[in-house]
Design an enzyme around this catalytic site. Structure first.
Site, PDB file in Angstrom:
ATOM      1  N   TYR B 135     -17.315  45.601  27.353  1.00  0.00           N
ATOM      2  CA  TYR B 135     -16.138  45.588  26.499  1.00  0.00           C
ATOM      3  C   TYR B 135     -16.557  44.961  25.183  1.00  0.00           C
ATOM      4  O   TYR B 135     -16.856  43.764  25.128  1.00  0.00           O
ATOM      5  CB  TYR B 135     -15.090  44.741  27.210  1.00  0.00           C
ATOM      6  CG  TYR B 135     -13.799  44.504  26.499  1.00  0.00           C
ATOM      7  CD1 TYR B 135     -12.737  45.391  26.641  1.00  0.00           C
ATOM      8  CD2 TYR B 135     -13.615  43.360  25.732  1.00  0.00           C
ATOM      9  CE1 TYR B 135     -11.530  45.136  26.026  1.00  0.00           C
ATOM     10  CE2 TYR B 135     -12.402  43.109  25.103  1.00  0.00           C
ATOM     11  CZ  TYR B 135     -11.363  43.997  25.255  1.00  0.00           C
ATOM     12  OH  TYR B 135     -10.167  43.753  24.655  1.00  0.00           O
ATOM     13  N   GLY B 143     -13.655  37.060  15.612  1.00  0.00           N
ATOM     14  CA  GLY B 143     -13.621  36.601  16.996  1.00  0.00           C
ATOM     15  C   GLY B 143     -12.183  36.457  17.437  1.00  0.00           C
ATOM     16  O   GLY B 143     -11.587  37.368  18.003  1.00  0.00           O
ATOM     17  N   GLU B 381     -12.307  35.456  25.980  1.00  0.00           N
ATOM     18  CA  GLU B 381     -10.993  36.046  26.285  1.00  0.00           C
ATOM     19  C   GLU B 381      -9.883  35.290  25.555  1.00  0.00           C
ATOM     20  O   GLU B 381      -8.781  35.144  26.068  1.00  0.00           O
ATOM     21  CB  GLU B 381     -10.731  36.016  27.796  1.00  0.00           C
ATOM     22  CG  GLU B 381     -11.653  36.910  28.592  1.00  0.00           C
ATOM     23  CD  GLU B 381     -11.351  38.383  28.382  1.00  0.00           C
ATOM     24  OE1 GLU B 381     -12.230  39.063  27.812  1.00  0.00           O
ATOM     25  OE2 GLU B 381     -10.268  38.834  28.747  1.00  0.00           O
TER      26      GLU B 381
HETATM   27  C1  FAD Z   1     -20.639  33.921  26.933  1.00  0.00           C
HETATM   28  C2  FAD Z   1     -19.704  34.750  26.120  1.00  0.00           C
HETATM   29  C3  FAD Z   1     -19.349  36.014  26.554  1.00  0.00           C
HETATM   30  C4  FAD Z   1     -18.477  36.806  25.809  1.00  0.00           C
HETATM   31  N1  FAD Z   1     -18.186  38.087  26.235  1.00  0.00           N
HETATM   32  C5  FAD Z   1     -17.497  38.930  25.414  1.00  0.00           C
HETATM   33  C6  FAD Z   1     -17.339  40.311  25.737  1.00  0.00           C
HETATM   34  O1  FAD Z   1     -17.774  40.774  26.780  1.00  0.00           O
HETATM   35  N2  FAD Z   1     -16.699  41.132  24.863  1.00  0.00           N
HETATM   36  C7  FAD Z   1     -16.187  40.648  23.695  1.00  0.00           C
HETATM   37  O2  FAD Z   1     -15.623  41.444  22.950  1.00  0.00           O
HETATM   38  N3  FAD Z   1     -16.317  39.335  23.362  1.00  0.00           N
HETATM   39  C8  FAD Z   1     -16.971  38.460  24.179  1.00  0.00           C
HETATM   40  N4  FAD Z   1     -17.133  37.143  23.830  1.00  0.00           N
HETATM   41  C9  FAD Z   1     -16.592  36.681  22.552  1.00  0.00           C
HETATM   42  C10 FAD Z   1     -15.428  35.715  22.685  1.00  0.00           C
HETATM   43  O3  FAD Z   1     -14.292  36.397  23.114  1.00  0.00           O
HETATM   44  C11 FAD Z   1     -15.244  35.047  21.311  1.00  0.00           C
HETATM   45  O4  FAD Z   1     -16.268  34.110  21.191  1.00  0.00           O
HETATM   46  C12 FAD Z   1     -13.919  34.361  21.165  1.00  0.00           C
HETATM   47  O5  FAD Z   1     -12.904  35.312  21.044  1.00  0.00           O
HETATM   48  C13 FAD Z   1     -13.854  33.421  19.972  1.00  0.00           C
HETATM   49  O6  FAD Z   1     -14.285  34.029  18.801  1.00  0.00           O
HETATM   50  P1  FAD Z   1     -15.373  33.321  17.856  1.00  0.00           P
HETATM   51  O7  FAD Z   1     -16.477  32.896  18.717  1.00  0.00           O
HETATM   52  O8  FAD Z   1     -15.661  34.210  16.742  1.00  0.00           O
HETATM   53  O9  FAD Z   1     -14.644  31.996  17.361  1.00  0.00           O
HETATM   54  P2  FAD Z   1     -13.723  31.888  16.067  1.00  0.00           P
HETATM   55  O10 FAD Z   1     -12.665  32.888  16.136  1.00  0.00           O
HETATM   56  O11 FAD Z   1     -14.581  31.823  14.885  1.00  0.00           O
HETATM   57  O12 FAD Z   1     -13.068  30.461  16.337  1.00  0.00           O
HETATM   58  C14 FAD Z   1     -13.665  29.227  15.933  1.00  0.00           C
HETATM   59  C15 FAD Z   1     -12.672  28.119  16.213  1.00  0.00           C
HETATM   60  O13 FAD Z   1     -11.491  28.302  15.399  1.00  0.00           O
HETATM   61  C16 FAD Z   1     -10.335  28.332  16.196  1.00  0.00           C
HETATM   62  N5  FAD Z   1      -9.339  29.229  15.620  1.00  0.00           N
HETATM   63  C17 FAD Z   1      -9.507  30.508  15.231  1.00  0.00           C
HETATM   64  N6  FAD Z   1      -8.356  31.022  14.776  1.00  0.00           N
HETATM   65  C18 FAD Z   1      -7.417  30.049  14.891  1.00  0.00           C
HETATM   66  C19 FAD Z   1      -6.030  29.963  14.600  1.00  0.00           C
HETATM   67  N7  FAD Z   1      -5.333  30.983  14.096  1.00  0.00           N
HETATM   68  N8  FAD Z   1      -5.400  28.813  14.854  1.00  0.00           N
HETATM   69  C20 FAD Z   1      -6.066  27.767  15.368  1.00  0.00           C
HETATM   70  N9  FAD Z   1      -7.373  27.778  15.671  1.00  0.00           N
HETATM   71  C21 FAD Z   1      -8.055  28.913  15.428  1.00  0.00           C
HETATM   72  C22 FAD Z   1     -10.831  28.800  17.547  1.00  0.00           C
HETATM   73  O14 FAD Z   1      -9.955  28.409  18.579  1.00  0.00           O
HETATM   74  C23 FAD Z   1     -12.169  28.117  17.655  1.00  0.00           C
HETATM   75  O15 FAD Z   1     -11.982  26.793  18.062  1.00  0.00           O
HETATM   76  C24 FAD Z   1     -17.952  36.318  24.598  1.00  0.00           C
HETATM   77  C25 FAD Z   1     -18.299  35.031  24.177  1.00  0.00           C
HETATM   78  C26 FAD Z   1     -19.167  34.246  24.913  1.00  0.00           C
HETATM   79  C27 FAD Z   1     -19.529  32.903  24.410  1.00  0.00           C
END
Ligand code: FAD
Ligand code: FAD
Lengths: 387, 403, 379
Positions: B135, B143, B381
């Site tokens: 996915y 993210g 997620e």
């Molecule tokens: C091991 C692993 C497996 C994964 N597997 C998948 C997968 O199979 N498919 C897939 O599509 N994705 C996958 N992911 C991605 C995962 O879903 C994202 O890492 C997650 O959605 C967070 O996005 P980001 O890392 O870009 O963090 P960011 O969105 O950059 O967030 C950084 C920080 O800011 C905070 N933040 C962001 N927006 C707001 C807001 N509006 N208000 C308050 N706080 C906020 C967040 O909570 C976080 O603390 C995976 C990640 C990992 C680590």
């Protein structure tokens, strides 16, 4: 089958209790607190609706509701106002002991008589010896029974016609029924500024109170079993009241912060506010689920003692978290009496001291867990299973 | 009805999953963490036993469809979380490494055309070699803000051209196919999004690297690159008609989000399984070392009770969300509640376990590994903060406030 | 009351910070992944005079105070907790008891090379069967004329294998409990002294942790620290002193994590703005910084007491307890702020989180600190 849907009858009951709670508990809460007593007409209304006998089995003239239904009804009452609910129900905590005894003994006349009056369980205690309040003791004397000692701080005793006491003695733990007008019974009201001001908080001193043999409701094993069962159902009642208080405080806070403006916005637009509100909702939801879980377990005839202790500990934590954050999110307005939240917070802090404190409850659960061990090889938890 | 008992089938299901977790996953757990991969022998054993990962089967049918389909109650979501707890208990990294459509399952089941379902879900039936679905939503710059994805989809004769990068994709490198979310026009926001089934080996699609992580090391986390990658029309998930039919609503985004409503409780259940494993290890080690008396016991039992209580609370929220999904009611609030709570609590429980165990817990010990593993359950997620956003939105919606 | 930093301390901070940023930080992630202890970094610390900060110049030290040492620990931990662990075990655990309890001759022989960084030190108390309860050691020291015969096994020894000089605790008579414990200086290469299993850890992975094996190791009487039976006292005094070092380490880890989180939050954009614009993030940062400030004050107060000869036991316990809990919370929050990226080894915060955990555990778990503190309150 896993499900979280109250049945129609349960929802209907919740609605009527809710209506009562709104009108008589919620809207009058300040007045009840100031007068430090529930107006008699509210009590009458509650009695006529059967709300003071929710925990009594049919055999004792109650509605015979199962525990889940009780939990649903108590939540609706707690939603109205925690302190007023206790002013209403505090003098009836003895029902839990009566119900537990009724399920054990065939001769129920005495129990039925007691159930017709108001009957308060004086100082239910959990902990290492869930039954014993250190200083209460009974002994036989000249064909009768003598009770002496002072109870822990308790609630509702002043308003009850009869007191039920669990006390230790040479023949073991016993449950005794004491007319509150008996010679040697002294109420010592405590000037609690904290909360529960209308609920009659205080201790009871028994100065060589002479009782009949018939007042000795149970001794030894029978008494122990009844106490354990009564603590279980009492925990469900108390926990459900707390969940109701949590729900009220969360709803109130959400509504308030949705319209209160600061920095040109409604304050709900700030995550520092809305995320806390979300946590309040989450804690409330989890607390309700755990109370339900204990109730379901009890309704299936299983021993729900540890589960109920766990659920009440969780509800304690939730109600303190939720009500204190409600005050915080209302700012200065939360601190003053124009809004109910400061009262809810005070009531909650008093509430969690009176029916088993979080640490005691956790010790009860901890002991059970340690004893059971992590049962491997089947499907994990024994206690969790309930299946 | 309010009830917490399992049906006989569910009990059986859970017992099977538990036996697998205990007998097949756990023996490989520490090794998998060290080699940062799922050992071949493990995958083979799973294949031989026919155990695979499909997060949600065929969820999300509307109530009406269900009613005339079959009279009995749908239980897929509840079964899903029961299984998830057990395999999370076994080993979370190895759980996500299990062959099967994985996180890619729900969108295909939810939105795929019959032909797509047959091809991409059907391929797992009777497969001889381990195979995965994946996915691919997250991008380096998008993210939490799922509506901000930039991977572009351009319509051309007979298909679409994809360009962009995806990151953190579980099993994305080795998957037979990825569900890839892209946008036909970023200015359309969510309405411009489309989901594609992109097969491994499609020209222009490469896995650029595998990320190294603090935990969940047995699970592959990939970065994907799409360079003028041609995807035929029949691989547009659900077919263009669906997007057109719903053109007043952002279908691609909605699929992404509906997927979450089904998978968040599953992910939360795994987190809870991790916490339970940490709790059980801790309890058993302490029971071997201490008699139930004395200072340490008295503080330890309270800690243990707190761990247990929080796990139970998390489980209740997870079950509630799954139940609500099963009866076809909107459950995004409950799903987010369960994930927000279980993610946080799992970390708390593992930390308490480490604290109780002292040095024993941090060296070469499963509890140490679980502690590293569980942190990500507060991130993927939807991060903890995103779950709070969802819950807060639902709470304030009744007051007409958008937060 | 004065909270300003003296010129000497500022100079020390700048020097170590510069070294840490330039030479330690770049390879920290890789060393962590490969579980590699890099001896050349220790030698660089020696060249900068960091290996013997608080010891007298007579024995090759820098003749500075403990505050200076704490500053060095903090600055190192900001970029690489493992290296601060190496230095901490070397200075606080190995050199300290030699300085405090050794004879002039022993200081000449052992402290000088340690202070000058020609030798690396370690401290060997813990055994497979004795952790928090150090009064019941199994390692035996049998007196035979002018030597002791050491037999037994030690585990969880920081710098084990890599170190040249070991302060080792053994009992001359197990029936005497704490009164039988005796301290010795054992040197690498002594016949019968070997190393067992390397221990893999969740954090501080680029410092070595190894088992020590003693098989009829002949240790001359001249290597005995203090008298027979004084070992327990020496061990406890050493651990007491070391706590400030752990507090500084925890403080550094937390600061490193906060710094990284701030930088990331300002630069990472979601929903069209930097995530630092979201209150959920802002409030986290504010809480992290506040807790760090409190740790800093506790830590520097404890070491100020150490330098000024006050009884600092309770202050050190409080500093260690609070700073380590803070480090854990702050690092965990930092990972959360980094989102998915925080979970990967490409950013340092997951390492900070793994490294932070041990500060709650070693040199007396936080439960032990609470016991120490509550005893002092209730006595
Ligand atoms: C091991 C692993 C497996 C994964 N597997 C998948 C997968 O199979 N498919 C897939 O599509 N994705 C996958 N992911 C991605 C995962 O879903 C994202 O890492 C997650 O959605 C967070 O996005 P980001 O890392 O870009 O963090 P960011 O969105 O950059 O967030 C950084 C920080 O800011 C905070 N933040 C962001 N927006 C707001 C807001 N509006 N208000 C308050 N706080 C906020 C967040 O909570 C976080 O603390 C995976 C990640 C990992 C680590
Ligand atoms: C007993 C008492 C004595 C007082 N004495 C004085 C006095 O002598 N002189 C005087 O001038 N005032 C006094 N005050 C007023 C007091 O300073 C205010 O109540 C306080 O500043 C909060 O303002 P508020 O009540 O309007 O709350 P609000 O501003 O309405 O705040 C409500 C909630 O929203 C939160 N919130 C608001 N804005 C934001 C934001 N941007 N981000 C995140 N969260 C936000 C708040 O933290 C709070 O939780 C007193 C108040 C009390 C209760």
């Amino acid at each position: 089958m896993i499900a979280f849907q109250p049945e129609e009858a349960q929802s209907a009951l919740a609605e009527s209790v809710h209506a009562f709670a709104q009108r008589y508990l919620h809207d009058n809460a300040r007045e009840v607190e100031t007068k430090r007593a529930l107006p008699p007409q509210i009590l009458q209304e509650a009695v006529s609706l059967g709300l003071t006998a929710l925990s009594l089995p049919e055999a004792l003239g109650g509605a015979g509701l199962n525990l889940v239904t009780q939990a649903i009804a108590y939540e609706a009452l707690g939603w109205g106002d925690l302190g007023s609910s206790q002013a209403l129900l505090g003098a009836q905590t003895g029902h839990h002991l009566l119900a537990a005894l009724a399920s054990q003994t065939p001769t129920q006349d005495r129990l039925r008589d007691l159930a017709e009056t108001s009957v308060c369980w004086v100082a239910p205690v959990w902990g290492e010896r869930p039954q014993a309040d250190g200083s209460l003791a009974w002994q036989r004397n000249a064909g009768g029974v003598v009770l002496s000692g002072e109870s822990a701080i308790t609630l509702g005793a002043q308003h009850a016609a009869h007191l039920l006491v669990a006390a230790g003695g040479q023949e073991g733990m016993a449950i005794l029924a004491i007319p509150s007008a008996a010679a040697g019974v002294h109420f010592r009201p405590h000037a609690l500024a904290l909360g529960m001001l209308a609920a009659g908080v205080g201790s009871v001193r028994f100065e060589d109170v002479r009782l009949e043999e018939a007042d000795l409701l149970a001794v030894g094993e029978t008494a122990q079993t009844a106490i354990r069962q009564a603590l279980t159902t009492l925990a469900i009642e108390q926990g459900a009241l707390e969940v109701g208080a949590c729900r009220a405080a969360t709803e109130y806070t959400v509504a308030y912060t949705a319209q209160r403006r600061a920095f040109q916005q409604v304050i709900a637009a700030f995550q520092g506010v809305s995320f806390v509100a979300a946590d309040m909702a989450i804690e409330t939801e989890a607390a309700r689920n755990l109370i339900w879980k204990a109730a379901v377990q009890g309704d299936k005839g299983e021993d729900a003692f540890s589960t109920a202790a766990m659920a009440l500990a969780h509800a304690h934590q939730a109600v303190r978290f939720v009500t204190s954050n409600a005050v915080q999110l209302l700012g200065g307005h939360g601190f003053v009496q124009d809004h109910p939240v400061e009262k809810w917070m005070r009531d909650a802090e008093a509430q969690v001291l009176l029916f088993g404190r979080e640490l005691e409850l956790q010790s009860v659960l901890g002991d059970a867990l340690w004893q059971a061990g992590a049962k491997d090889g089947t499907a994990g938890f024994r206690l969790a299973e309930n299946a | 009805m309010i009830d917490f008992t399992l049906t006989p089938q569910q009990k059986q299901l859970r017992e099977m999953a538990h036996a697998f977790a205990q007998g097949v996953m756990r023996p490989y757990a520490m090794e998998a963490d060290r080699i940062e991969d799922a050992p071949k022998a493990y995958l083979q054993q799973a294949m031989a036993l026919g155990v695979g990962l499909d997060l949600g089967g065929a969820p999300g049918q509307s109530g009406a469809e269900r009613a005339d389909d079959r009279p009995q109650e749908r239980t897929a979501n509840r079964n899903g979380v029961l299984l998830a707890e057990e395999i999370g208990w076994g080993d979370p990294g190895l759980a996500l490494a299990l062959p099967g459509p994985g996180l890619g399952g729900p969108p295909v089941a939810l939105m795929g055309t019959p032909a797509q379902k047959e091809k991409y879900l059907g391929m797992f039936r009777g497969a001889k070699e381990p195979m995965w679905g994946a996915y691919a939503l997250t991008e380096p710059e998008a993210g939490s803000d799922v509506s901000g994805i930039r991977t572009s989809a351009k319509k051309v004769e007979g298909g679409w051209i994809l360009n962009g990068r995806k990151i953190f994709i579980t099993n994305g490198g080795r998957a037979a196919w990825n569900v890839v979310f892209a946008t036909v026009d970023p200015t359309l926001g969510r309405a411009g999004q489309r989901a594609f089934l992109v097969e491994k080996g499609t020209p222009g699609f490469t896995c650029t690297r595998i990320l190294h992580k603090m935990g969940l090391r047995a699970s592959e986390t990939a970065e994907l690159l799409f360079e003028d990658c041609f995807v035929p029309d029949e691989n547009l998930l659900g077919g263009e008609a669906q997007y057109q039919a719903r053109s007043n609503g952002p279908a691609g985004f909605r699929v992404a989000m509906q997927t979450f409503d089904n998978t968040r409780p599953v992910v939360a259940a795994m987190a809870m399984g991790i916490a339970r494993a940490a709790y059980e290890y801790t309890l058993e080690i302490l029971r071997q070392g201490y008699a139930p008396t004395g200072h340490f016991y008295h503080s330890a039992r309270e800690r243990l009770a707190e761990m247990y209580r929080k796990i139970e609370a998390a489980r209740s929220l997870v079950w509630e969300a799954a139940w609500k999904g099963d009866i076809g009611e909107p459950n995004s609030k409950e799903a987010s509640m369960s994930k927000a709570y279980a993610g946080r609590v799992s970390l708390e429980v593992c930390a308490m376990g480490l604290e109780l165990l002292g040095p024993t817990g941090v060296v070469d010990h499963p509890v140490e590994k679980l502690y590293r593993d569980c942190k990500v359950f507060d991130i993927f997620e939807g991060t903890n903060q995103v779950q709070h956003l969802v819950v807060a939105r639902r709470l304030y919606a009744a007051h007409g406030i958008r937060v | 009351m004065d909270f300003s930093e003296s010129p000497e301390h500022r100079q020390m901070r700048e020097m170590v910070r510069d070294f840490a940023r330039r030479e330690v930080a770049p390879g920290a992630a890789q060393r962590d992944q490969q579980e590699h202890f890099d001896r050349t970094l220790f030698e660089r610390m020696a060249a900068l005079g960091l290996t013997g900060i608080p010891w007298s110049e007579k024995y090759g030290g820098a003749g500075a105070d403990f505050t200076s040492y704490i500053i060095a620990m903090e600055e190192l931990a900001k970029v690489d907790a493992s290296l601060s662990v190496v230095l901490g075990a070397h200075v606080s655990l190995c050199s300290w008891p030699i300085d405090r309890f050794g004879t002039d001759e022993q200081k000449e022989r052992f402290l000088t090379p340690l202070a000058e960084g020609r030798a690396l030190g370690a401290f060997a108390l813990t055994e497979p069967g004795a952790g928090s309860d150090a009064a019941h050691l199994q390692t035996r020291a049998q007196r035979q004329g002018d030597t002791y015969l050491l037999n037994g096994q030690k585990t969880f020894i920081t710098n084990g294998g890599a170190a040249d000089t070991y302060v080792v605790f053994a009992t001359v008579d197990p029936s005497k409990g704490a009164h039988g414990v005796t301290a010795f200086v054992v040197e690498k290469g002594m016949p019968g002294f070997s190393f067992g299993k390397e221990i893999h850890k969740m954090g501080i992975r680029s410092s070595t942790t190894q088992e020590l094996l003693f098989e009829n190791v002949e240790v001359p009487i001249a290597n005995r620290l203090g008298q027979e039976g004084e070992g327990f006292k020496i061990a406890m005094a050493t651990l007491d002193g070391g706590r400030n070092g752990i507090a500084a380490q925890a403080l550094g880890i937390a600061e490193g994590a906060l710094e990284a989180a701030i930088a990331y939050a300002k630069q990472r954009e979601q929903f069209g703005r930097p995530i630092a614009d979201f209150q959920a993030i802002q409030f986290k940062l504010a809480d992290m910084a506040t807790a760090i400030e409190a740790s800093r004050l506790l830590t520097y107060h404890a070491v100020w007491m150490e330098d000024h000869g006050g009884g600092h036991g309770m202050a050190s316990s409080m500093a260690k307890l609070f700073a380590s809990d803070t480090a854990m919370q702050v690092a965990t929050q930092a990972v959360q702020i980094f989102g998915g990226y925080g979970y990967t080894v490409e950013y340092p915060v997951e390492r900070f989180m793994r490294d932070a955990k041990i500060t709650q555990i070693y040199e007396g778990t936080n439960e032990i600190q609470r016991i120490v503190i509550s005893r002092a309150l209730l006595k």
